[in-house]
Design an enzyme around this catalytic site. Structure first.
Site, mmCIF file in Angstrom:
data_model
loop_
_atom_site.group_PDB
_atom_site.id
_atom_site.type_symbol
_atom_site.label_atom_id
_atom_site.label_comp_id
_atom_site.label_asym_id
_atom_site.label_seq_id
_atom_site.Cartn_x
_atom_site.Cartn_y
_atom_site.Cartn_z
ATOM 1 N N SER A 138 -4.938 7.613 -1.555
ATOM 2 C CA SER A 138 -6.098 6.765 -1.859
ATOM 3 C C SER A 138 -7.360 7.618 -1.718
ATOM 4 O O SER A 138 -7.354 8.646 -1.025
ATOM 5 C CB SER A 138 -6.155 5.614 -0.848
ATOM 6 O OG SER A 138 -7.391 4.921 -0.954
ATOM 7 N N TYR A 151 -6.928 2.187 8.278
ATOM 8 C CA TYR A 151 -6.375 2.328 6.924
ATOM 9 C C TYR A 151 -6.683 3.737 6.399
ATOM 10 O O TYR A 151 -5.794 4.421 5.873
ATOM 11 C CB TYR A 151 -6.938 1.261 5.975
ATOM 12 C CG TYR A 151 -6.428 1.438 4.561
ATOM 13 C CD1 TYR A 151 -5.079 1.248 4.253
ATOM 14 C CD2 TYR A 151 -7.277 1.843 3.522
ATOM 15 C CE1 TYR A 151 -4.596 1.442 2.964
ATOM 16 C CE2 TYR A 151 -6.810 2.033 2.227
ATOM 17 C CZ TYR A 151 -5.462 1.832 1.957
ATOM 18 O OH TYR A 151 -4.970 2.038 0.682
HETATM 19 P P1 NDP Z 1 -0.009 -4.759 -3.561
HETATM 20 O O1 NDP Z 1 -0.295 -5.549 -2.332
HETATM 21 O O2 NDP Z 1 -0.168 -5.427 -4.878
HETATM 22 O O3 NDP Z 1 1.472 -4.151 -3.454
HETATM 23 C C1 NDP Z 1 1.959 -3.610 -2.269
HETATM 24 C C2 NDP Z 1 3.467 -3.428 -2.383
HETATM 25 O O4 NDP Z 1 3.927 -2.815 -1.149
HETATM 26 C C3 NDP Z 1 4.199 -4.732 -2.548
HETATM 27 O O5 NDP Z 1 5.197 -4.589 -3.518
HETATM 28 C C4 NDP Z 1 4.814 -4.974 -1.175
HETATM 29 O O6 NDP Z 1 6.064 -5.634 -1.333
HETATM 30 C C5 NDP Z 1 5.047 -3.535 -0.690
HETATM 31 N N1 NDP Z 1 5.137 -3.479 0.762
HETATM 32 C C6 NDP Z 1 4.147 -3.732 1.666
HETATM 33 N N2 NDP Z 1 4.634 -3.655 2.910
HETATM 34 C C7 NDP Z 1 5.955 -3.334 2.796
HETATM 35 C C8 NDP Z 1 6.994 -3.123 3.729
HETATM 36 N N3 NDP Z 1 6.789 -3.209 5.058
HETATM 37 N N4 NDP Z 1 8.227 -2.822 3.273
HETATM 38 C C9 NDP Z 1 8.449 -2.744 1.948
HETATM 39 N N5 NDP Z 1 7.513 -2.926 1.014
HETATM 40 C C10 NDP Z 1 6.278 -3.230 1.435
HETATM 41 O O7 NDP Z 1 -0.947 -3.482 -3.470
HETATM 42 P P2 NDP Z 1 -1.171 -2.213 -4.445
HETATM 43 O O8 NDP Z 1 -0.227 -2.206 -5.559
HETATM 44 O O9 NDP Z 1 -2.609 -2.168 -4.733
HETATM 45 O O10 NDP Z 1 -0.866 -1.038 -3.427
HETATM 46 C C11 NDP Z 1 0.173 -0.097 -3.595
HETATM 47 C C12 NDP Z 1 -0.195 1.175 -2.852
HETATM 48 O O11 NDP Z 1 -1.404 1.702 -3.390
HETATM 49 C C13 NDP Z 1 -0.458 1.003 -1.358
HETATM 50 O O12 NDP Z 1 0.082 2.125 -0.692
HETATM 51 C C14 NDP Z 1 -1.983 0.996 -1.254
HETATM 52 O O13 NDP Z 1 -2.420 1.448 -0.008
HETATM 53 C C15 NDP Z 1 -2.322 1.978 -2.356
HETATM 54 N N6 NDP Z 1 -3.668 1.909 -2.914
HETATM 55 C C16 NDP Z 1 -4.167 0.730 -3.417
HETATM 56 C C17 NDP Z 1 -5.438 0.712 -3.989
HETATM 57 C C18 NDP Z 1 -6.064 -0.534 -4.514
HETATM 58 O O14 NDP Z 1 -7.307 -0.574 -4.643
HETATM 59 N N7 NDP Z 1 -5.293 -1.556 -4.892
HETATM 60 C C19 NDP Z 1 -6.240 1.950 -4.114
HETATM 61 C C20 NDP Z 1 -5.619 3.108 -3.549
HETATM 62 C C21 NDP Z 1 -4.373 3.081 -2.995
HETATM 63 P P3 NDP Z 1 6.635 -6.819 -0.405
HETATM 64 O O15 NDP Z 1 5.467 -7.611 0.063
HETATM 65 O O16 NDP Z 1 7.564 -7.552 -1.313
HETATM 66 O O17 NDP Z 1 7.346 -6.100 0.682
HETATM 67 C C1 8X3 Z 2 -7.586 1.282 -1.481
HETATM 68 C C2 8X3 Z 2 -8.947 1.622 -1.993
HETATM 69 O O1 8X3 Z 2 -11.432 1.713 -1.373
HETATM 70 O O2 8X3 Z 2 -10.128 -0.129 -0.469
HETATM 71 O O3 8X3 Z 2 -6.948 2.391 -0.946
HETATM 72 O O4 8X3 Z 2 -9.864 2.081 0.403
HETATM 73 S S1 8X3 Z 2 -10.124 1.309 -0.790
#
Ligand code: NDP
Ligand code: 8X3
Length: 250
Positions: A138, A151
């Site tokens: 991220s 985070y």
């Molecule tokens: P979502 O919340 O839409 O998706 C998160 C996914 O992670 C879900 O499928 C969830 O599945 C899974 N997950 C969470 N906890 C667990 C666990 N304990 N075991 C297994 N699976 C888990 O978020 P995003 O798609 O946005 O995020 C995906 C990744 O991208 C993360 O690592 C996030 O930190 C990163 N990210 C996101 C950004 C954003 O702005 N959206 C920007 C930069 C990075 P389930 O609940 O079914 O377990």
């Molecule tokens: C998710 C993007 O800006 O919320 O990793 O940290 S931010």
């Protein structure tokens, strides 16, 4: 030739869109997450639309026994691409007001979960003398912003682990990439704000954030470069965002 792509956190957001793009390309996907119902629905959809092999594994990345059992249950243990995507932010407070439960969730999922899954899959790639690990970092892994504390720390850890993997897997011919997105509208903010949908919407108000499909297309690009090329780290934001601090809101 069709590849086998193992995606953590495929029930939503980036992971789901990534499963869709690889399946659309004719690749076989292993989709994982904790929500069995969502895995079932996605599995049916991908098989129907793309006629590829879809394996769904329901487990919590925080539980190493579940991780190991799930990966041991695979009939075919050749995994070409591992996308370490499962992750979350939980809570948004000053560090002195942070909740232990939020800290545990983030550290156990984003850092230890990524390590557990990788530990189970790296030996398979080493045995196969080939593989590509793509870790989802991220912009929070590059800069620390107000109220981001733990985070940001977990994503800085992903940044360091990605570098370590690249060094230590080099002799085995395994690629290691990190994709580091800025703000994208998924379930991320809803989870971070403990289910407050209205507040989550405000995070993306007044500008055009990235979408899950945008990030999936970047992951697909990183994964489909010629064999000799390895994107080490790719930072991507929408045109409205310069970095963790500057968003051009109208
Ligand atoms: P979502 O919340 O839409 O998706 C998160 C996914 O992670 C879900 O499928 C969830 O599945 C899974 N997950 C969470 N906890 C667990 C666990 N304990 N075991 C297994 N699976 C888990 O978020 P995003 O798609 O946005 O995020 C995906 C990744 O991208 C993360 O690592 C996030 O930190 C990163 N990210 C996101 C950004 C954003 O702005 N959206 C920007 C930069 C990075 P389930 O609940 O079914 O377990
Ligand atoms: C998710 C993007 O800006 O919320 O990793 O940290 S931010």
């Amino acid at each position: 030739m069709a590849k086998t792509v193992f995606i953590t956190g495929a029930t939503s957001g980036f992971g789901k869109a990534t499963a869709e793009i690889f399946a659309g390309n004719g690749d076989n996907v292993i989709i994982t997450g904790r929500r069995q119902e969502l895995l079932n629905t996605l599995s049916k959809q991908l098989k129907l639309e793309h006629n590829v092999k879809v394996t769904s594994l329901c487990f919590d990345v925080r539980n190493n026994d579940e991780v190991v059992a799930a990966i041991n249950s695979l009939e075919n243990k050749v995994i070409d691409i591992l996308i370490n995507n499962a992750g979350l932010a939980s809570g948004i407070n000053k560090i002195q007001d942070g909740a232990l439960d939020d800290w545990d969730k983030m550290i156990d999922t984003n850092v230890k979960g990524l390590l557990y899954v990788s530990k189970a899959i790296m030996p398979l790639m080493i045995q196969n003398k080939e593989g590509h690990i793509i870790n989802i970092g991220s912009t929070a892994g590059k800069e620390v912003y107000m109220n981001g504390n733990v985070y940001c720390a977990t994503k800085h850890a992903v940044n360091a682990i990605s570098k370590a993997m690249r060094i230590e897997l080099l002799e085995h011919g395994i690629k290691v990439s990190q994709v580091s997105p800025g703000a994208a509208e998924t379930e991320f903010s809803e989870v971070r704000l403990h289910g407050d949908v209205e507040k989550a919407k405000e995070v993306y108000a007044g500008y055009e954030p990235m979408t899950a499909e945008d990030i999936a297309s970047i992951i697909f690009y990183v994964a489909t470069l010629p064999k000799n090329l390895c994107i080490n780290d790719l930072i991507v934001t929408s045109l409205s965002q310069a970095n963790s601090f500057y968003i051009n809101r109208k």
